[in-house]
Design a protein around this motif. Sequence first.
Motif, mmCIF file in Angstrom:
data_model
loop_
_atom_site.group_PDB
_atom_site.id
_atom_site.type_symbol
_atom_site.label_atom_id
_atom_site.label_comp_id
_atom_site.label_asym_id
_atom_site.label_seq_id
_atom_site.Cartn_x
_atom_site.Cartn_y
_atom_site.Cartn_z
ATOM 1 N N TYR A 144 0.864 -1.190 0.000
ATOM 2 C CA TYR A 144 0.000 0.000 0.000
ATOM 3 C C TYR A 144 0.894 1.232 0.000
ATOM 4 N N ILE A 145 0.663 2.145 -0.952
ATOM 5 C CA ILE A 145 1.505 3.332 -1.109
ATOM 6 C C ILE A 145 0.668 4.593 -0.953
ATOM 7 N N GLY A 146 1.160 5.508 -0.127
ATOM 8 C CA GLY A 146 0.471 6.784 0.091
ATOM 9 C C GLY A 146 1.463 7.922 0.151
ATOM 10 N N GLY A 182 6.436 10.289 1.636
ATOM 11 C CA GLY A 182 5.495 9.250 1.249
ATOM 12 C C GLY A 182 5.685 8.061 2.170
ATOM 13 N N TYR A 183 4.970 7.002 1.911
ATOM 14 C CA TYR A 183 5.135 5.803 2.737
ATOM 15 C C TYR A 183 4.608 4.596 1.989
ATOM 16 N N LEU A 184 5.108 3.441 2.376
ATOM 17 C CA LEU A 184 4.577 2.180 1.855
ATOM 18 C C LEU A 184 4.376 1.238 3.032
ATOM 19 N N ALA A 185 3.337 0.432 2.941
ATOM 20 C CA ALA A 185 3.045 -0.559 3.984
ATOM 21 C C ALA A 185 2.785 -1.896 3.305
ATOM 22 N N SER A 186 3.137 -2.980 3.976
ATOM 23 C CA SER A 186 2.922 -4.302 3.408
ATOM 24 C C SER A 186 2.760 -5.337 4.517
ATOM 25 N N ASN A 187 1.966 -6.366 4.212
ATOM 26 C CA ASN A 187 1.838 -7.479 5.158
ATOM 27 C C ASN A 187 2.901 -8.551 4.906
ATOM 28 N N ASP A 188 3.827 -8.245 4.009
ATOM 29 C CA ASP A 188 4.956 -9.135 3.729
ATOM 30 C C ASP A 188 6.185 -8.596 4.456
ATOM 31 N N GLY A 189 6.478 -9.161 5.653
ATOM 32 C CA GLY A 189 7.582 -8.668 6.460
ATOM 33 C C GLY A 189 8.926 -8.777 5.777
ATOM 34 N N CYS A 190 9.136 -9.834 5.012
ATOM 35 C CA CYS A 190 10.401 -10.012 4.296
ATOM 36 C C CYS A 190 10.597 -8.919 3.250
#
Length: 473
Positions: A314-316, A329-337
């Motif tokens: 997810y990018i915002g 900006g920021y990015l979020a992910s449920n993929d920890g690796c």
Amino acid sequence: MLRGWKFEIQLDEKSDKAIYLQIADAIIKDIHSGRLKPGDALPGSRNLSQLLKVNRNTVVEALNVLLIEGWLISKERQGTFVSDTLPDFKSTQKTNRETSVIKNTSIKHYHLQIDDGNPDSKIAPITELARAYRQIFNQKARWQMMGYGNELGDLEFRTSIVQMLNHQRGMQINEQDICITRGSQMAMYMTAQCLFVKDDYVLIENPGYKPAWSAFENAGAKLLPVRVDKDGLLTADVIYYLKSGKKIKAIYVTPHRQYPTTATLSLKRRLELIRLSNKYGFTIIEDDYDNEFHFGYRPVLPLSSFTELKNYVYIGTMSKVVAPALRIGYLASNDGCLVEKIGSLRKIIDVQGDSIMEQAVLQLIKDGTIKRHIKKATNHYRSKRDFTAILLKKHLRGKATYTIPEGGLAFWIVFNKQVDWLQVSEKLESKGIKIITPDTYSLDKTVNGIRLGYGSLSEKELEEGIIALGKML
């Protein structure tokens, strides 16, 4: 030790530029001109504050900026001096002048530029941001600010963004799932570099956002276009590619307000896309580029808020919330690796983010400035949208179709007959008006529509631009 340097500057309290930055830039100008030379000592902050008739803390902030940027050096118990390692400004200025002469022959100047949805910089909370900077420099020990931080971003700032995403956008992430970046394009680039290998395929909306496409191709991925209609991307196209046997690694989407058409991805297609992602194992890269400005009841929640979605990035961005020049900006992910790989890449290319900027924006979040600004800006943009709709109805009646957007900063306008956009663009440029032509967001065949941003333009500029466009068609 002190040279005979007379500091002359006219401070403008009404300027958008903070006083401490005016002081810093004036000292840089004197270094460029040679009035201040390498090794020259500067007066102490107390003397400078008396000379300029400003608060001493303001002078300290200006000197700190120059120390950080390398224009000045501090010697213990001796004072502050112009750095010994400065470029040869004489040769640099000559080169720049010569280059400028060459370049200026081909530069076109426009008195009106219609963008694709930039915010209005005139309403940006610049004064509040400058105040936050002052508070940070006054409250924090210098050694704390100048050290290296976490490659994922300031922890407290990440915590604040996580709370916003969880509470306002229905996501379920923590501080280790997010990385702060210098704008959303950097988030896109790092995601691509860490996700793709050569000859992976990525599905993209067409028409769509070309800077993202470039980031994917740079990482070695190949693009596969997915058509878009009034309900967003066509999942039938996604299914076609998945069954073709190609190695589909990801899909890039702007589901909340598709770029450039502003269409919202329907719930039925959202659920289908999530099902396909889980079944075939491809990652959904979700670009939520203008979530904040919504004129209806509430924004549609992101795909990344669905708990059943297994693979997402997810990018915002906060650039449109505060100001375009603010590169956060920021990015979020449920993929920890994946997040860990992105953090490692960040260390290589940038070591860390702008921790001082992050702390300043955090201060605006904490004291309610950001919340108040979003409310004020939303009302401001709603009025501009309504004014633009009136102009379009008046000057493009019978020539084009469009939907009044429920948010964002742009209209998508489709014309009733095929338009020679190169010719239209050239004619408008002859009148000093610049538009973004449809090839900017088309992969192959150019679409017959344009994205008209209204956020950054005045009512007078909007009227002039739309009248001119109507006459060309």
